[in-house]
Design a protein around this motif. Structure first.
Motif, short mmCIF file in Angstrom:
data_model
loop_
_atom_site.label_atom_id
_atom_site.label_comp_id
_atom_site.label_asym_id
_atom_site.label_seq_id
_atom_site.Cartn_x
_atom_site.Cartn_y
_atom_site.Cartn_z
N HIS A 135 -74.03 -20.97 -37.99
CA HIS A 135 -73.36 -20.86 -36.70
C HIS A 135 -72.53 -19.58 -36.64
O HIS A 135 -72.24 -18.96 -37.67
N PRO A 136 -72.14 -19.16 -35.43
CA PRO A 136 -71.16 -18.07 -35.35
C PRO A 136 -69.90 -18.41 -36.15
O PRO A 136 -69.64 -19.57 -36.46
N ARG A 165 -68.62 -17.28 -45.74
CA ARG A 165 -69.14 -18.18 -44.72
C ARG A 165 -69.21 -19.60 -45.25
O ARG A 165 -69.31 -19.84 -46.46
N ASN A 217 -67.89 -26.66 -30.99
CA ASN A 217 -68.59 -25.64 -31.78
C ASN A 217 -67.99 -25.51 -33.18
O ASN A 217 -68.72 -25.29 -34.16
N TYR A 264 -74.71 -8.49 -24.93
CA TYR A 264 -75.48 -9.42 -25.76
C TYR A 264 -76.32 -10.32 -24.85
O TYR A 264 -77.53 -10.50 -25.08
N LYS A 322 -76.46 -13.78 -40.38
CA LYS A 322 -77.42 -14.36 -41.33
C LYS A 322 -77.85 -13.35 -42.39
O LYS A 322 -77.84 -13.63 -43.58
N GLY A 341 -80.37 -19.19 -36.85
CA GLY A 341 -79.19 -19.08 -36.00
C GLY A 341 -79.34 -17.95 -35.01
O GLY A 341 -80.32 -17.20 -35.03
N PHE A 346 -69.05 -14.33 -32.90
CA PHE A 346 -69.95 -13.30 -33.42
C PHE A 346 -69.12 -12.28 -34.18
O PHE A 346 -68.11 -11.80 -33.68
N SER A 348 -75.27 -13.29 -35.72
CA SER A 348 -74.29 -14.26 -36.21
C SER A 348 -73.98 -14.08 -37.69
O SER A 348 -73.14 -14.79 -38.23
N ASP A 381 -71.39 -20.58 -28.19
CA ASP A 381 -70.29 -19.69 -28.57
C ASP A 381 -69.41 -19.49 -27.35
O ASP A 381 -69.91 -19.18 -26.26
#
Length: 409
Positions: free
Chosen positions: A126-127, A7, A312, A191, A33, A27, A172, A31, A280
């Motif tokens: 972020h995604p 990431r 984005n 979602y 984390k 976030g 995602f 995503s 997203d």
């Protein structure tokens, strides 16, 4: 087990843990984390599990003491008192790499729940960007422009239809990497439904949840627009106060992101309203019911999707750019001049960015960037027109046309 995708925050996270005592990743749900934080943690407490959260609700200081560090405190917002315990632990012994916190940012709106100032370093996650999905090494876009770095473009760049397919996939990790077709669409729709009707159940009653879902759809239909509040709340039949509450809530759980208006003492009569984005583009497609064929046959949806998609990508990139550009939009009150993004680098200057769903941009498409350059003079460092064509070329002094795929190639 699925291969871990590096990431953009990884180098930053490693650096912070080597030098600072506590870090927080915020976030949207799902995503990535926790997956990322687990790579650095020596122990984990999942505070959304009743048996694990109970000791922290009873005595957070005692529950935190003695755990192998770094300690990952996952979903911290379900037990806000843990922040006070982290603060006290850091104040007692300020050594690096002690705590990682992950979760939504919803609880931070209440100042009483945020005792971490000066103790906890925060970073938004972020995604997945396309760069991350392709496992490409990170080259910050805005810093690269500022430093005049060479951009490597792919030999087989995407065309407009490819861009739409990539954007609708979203960022995602599960739907973007593991799922496809109708299953991916179902995941994204689920979602939204679960977020609005289950995850936020404690925030709204049943009738409000229905209005919140309608509001999110109306918001998505206006993504990449500077629509005023009145238009949004009248479209759903709610009042201004409720609309503002919905915006705060959707922002806090990471599914929308508003780009504030830029201001300058050199330019007068600039609009002050934010430019609104779904955070997203996979969620955007699910919210508005747009698939590849529909977007390719509707110019308004196409423009909104490509604009939202590029912004984005840039938001995620800017969050880990060494110069930390602040992203704004610019529009004068008469609507004669508008720039999609203004990357404000403080004393380093300004970079203007326009986004076009066009494979053959012309000089006329850069007229707003030309205007901004002429107004700002030497403070204007570069102008970029991001487009869906294959080539990079000059449009005017300090203004270039660059393919969107340069953001990850």
């Amino acid at each position: 087990m699925q291969r871990y995708l590096n990431r953009l925050v990884d180098p930053w996270l490693a650096e912070v843990l080597a030098t600072a005592p506590a870090v927080m990743l915020t976030g949207a749900r799902a995503s990535g984390k926790t997956t990322t934080a687990l790579r650095y943690a020596a122990s984990i407490v999942r505070l959304d599990r009743e048996r694990e959260v109970f000791p922290f609700e009873a005595d957070p200081d005692a529950a935190l003491r003695g755990r192998p560090e770094p300690v990952l405190l996952d979903e911290w917002q379900t037990c806000p008192g843990v922040l006070g315990a982290v603060k006290r632990a850091v104040d007692t012994e300020r050594r690096p790499g002690r705590f990682i916190l992950t979760g939504s940012v919803r609880s931070e709106a209440d100042p009483a729940l945020w005792p971490g100032t000066g103790r906890i370093i925060r970073m938004a996650m972020h995604p997945l960007t396309v760069r991350e999905q392709l496992s490409k090494s990170h080259r910050p876009f805005v810093s690269g422009l500022l430093n005049g770095e060479q951009l490597d473009l792919p030999s087989n760049p995407p065309d407009l239809r490819d861009y739409v397919e990539i954007a609708l996939r979203g960022g995602f990790p599960e739907p973007a990497i593991e799922l496809s077709g109708s299953v991916r669409d179902d995941w994204l729709r689920s979602y939204i439904e679960q977020l609005l009707s289950h995850d936020l159940a404690g925030e709204r009653n049943g009738s409000d949840r229905t209005k919140l879902a309608e509001f999110f759809q109306a918001y998505a239909l206006n993504s990449a627009g500077i629509v005023n509040d009145t238009t949004l709340y009248q479209a759903v039949g709610i009042d201004r106060r409720t609309a503002h509450a919905h915006i705060r809530l959707l922002t806090d759980v990471g599914v929308i992101a508003e780009t504030p208006a830029w201001s300058s003492n050199r330019l007068k009569r600039l609009a002050r309203g934010p430019k609104r984005y779904v955070a997203d583009t996979g969620l955007w497609g699910a919210a508005v019911g747009a698939d590849l064929d529909l977007v390719m046959s509707n110019g308004d949806l196409l423009g909104r999707l490509i604009d939202t998609f590029a912004v984005n990508q840039l938001r995620a990139d800017a969050a880990v750019d060494p110069v930390r550009p602040q992203l704004y939009h610019m529009r004068d009150r008469d609507g004669r001049h508008e720039v999609d993004l203004v990357a404000d680098l403080g004393a380093r200057g300004i970079i203007g960015i326009e986004i076009k769903a066009d494979s053959a941009p012309r000089h006329a498409h850069a007229r707003h960037l030309v205007w901004l350059r002429d107004q700002l003079g030497a403070r204007f460092k570069a102008g970029v027109l991001l487009h869906t064509g294959p080539a990079r070329f000059s449009l005017d002094d300090r203004i270039e046309a660059i393919p969107i795929c340069a953001l990850w190639s």
